[in-house]
Design an enzyme around this catalytic site. Sequence first.
Site, PDB file in Angstrom:
ATOM      1  CD  GLU A 119      15.016  26.969  19.251  1.00 30.54           C
ATOM      2  OE1 GLU A 119      16.027  26.037  19.433  1.00 30.54           O
ATOM      3  OE2 GLU A 119      14.151  26.502  18.994  1.00 30.54           O
TER       4      GLU A 119
ATOM      5  CG  ASP B 261      18.023  20.463  16.376  1.00 29.97           C
ATOM      6  OD1 ASP B 261      18.290  20.276  14.726  1.00 29.97           O
ATOM      7  OD2 ASP B 261      17.015  20.500  16.332  1.00 29.97           O
TER       8      ASP B 261
ATOM      9  CE1 TYR C 276      19.157  24.839  15.623  1.00 33.62           C
ATOM     10  CE2 TYR C 276      18.938  25.228  18.101  1.00 33.62           C
ATOM     11  CZ  TYR C 276      18.308  24.954  17.001  1.00 33.62           C
ATOM     12  OH  TYR C 276      16.672  24.356  16.774  1.00 33.62           O
TER      13      TYR C 276
END
Length: 341
Positions: free
Chosen positions: A42, A141, A123
């Site tokens: 990520e 996202d 996020y």
Amino acid sequence: MRDSKVIAPDLLAWYDRHARTLPWRVPPGGPPADPYRVWLSEVMLQQTTVAAVKAYFLRFTALWPTVQDLAAAEDARVMAEWAGLGYYARARNLLACARAVAARGGFPDTREGLAALPGIGPYTSAAIASIAFGRTETVVDGNVERVVARLFAVDTPLPRARPQLTALAGQLTPTERPGDYAQAMMDLGATICTPRSPACVICPVQTECEARRQGIAAELPRKLAKAPKPEREGVAWVARQGQALLLEHRPAKGLLGGTLAFPSARWDGRDLPPPGPAQWREIGQVRHVFTHFSLTLRVMSGQLTGNPERGELVPLRQIDREALPGLMRKVWDMAQGEIAA
Ligand code: SF4
């Protein structure tokens, strides 16, 4: 009202058949993924495409299979391996986070705990909590924003629509398999509900989609017109002495912080003189686009006629192009012709 009862079952059934195979993922319905791998992927995926990240992810996990291994790595080695991914603050935060996690004996398993770590925003904390720890957290996202804006035909432009889209996305998140659901939404946005031409006819949630019903899918989400990026100018020096070039480590904080680079000035707010005495000659200009500005860098070349005032001379054969950040690779590529001449 659309909620998790109508969207999630169809989306998960589609994900079970069509999930993208990615090096950091476990197959649908499998055991929770390793939080280290979820976190690393990520962080790498912020501002970078899946295709570009794959090779970096495989290399990082081969070199440092666990968060403890990464925490023990040398800063310069990690920065060199990160070179080319851009956004070097991410690499610095990556190391700070790995060290914080190693010191506490592992990743926290809640969104709040994760969000307290260096470099982990809303996020990423939601993604790790749901994918690695099975928490019912809503992961939003750009892909998810687009899908949700279309499902609910949200007409408000981005970024103003963001709180509304996050709230609507929250309504859709199921308590069963939240990690698979988060990845299914990402996949739907990346492969079917794409920005310009959504493939509504093969979409697993088409019967629930308001934008499709209204025939406005490709127009959403609406966006406010972007202001053009400011332009900056600067200079980089390719200083030669025999078979060596002058390089320097950039200051740890700031643009391209901590990376190995050709001496440069002005574009980054540092008004520095040339790095040593030479007959400087302009050999061209390189263009580079950063998140917040576009840059034109004049490239000056010269043979040093005395000792350099900063940086270190590195033998040509030891210079690894891949270890330079993207901007400096462009300078290097331009300098190659000069060096060969
Ligand atoms: Fe996106 Fe079309 Fe599916 Fe709606 S029906 S979610 S617009 S792909």
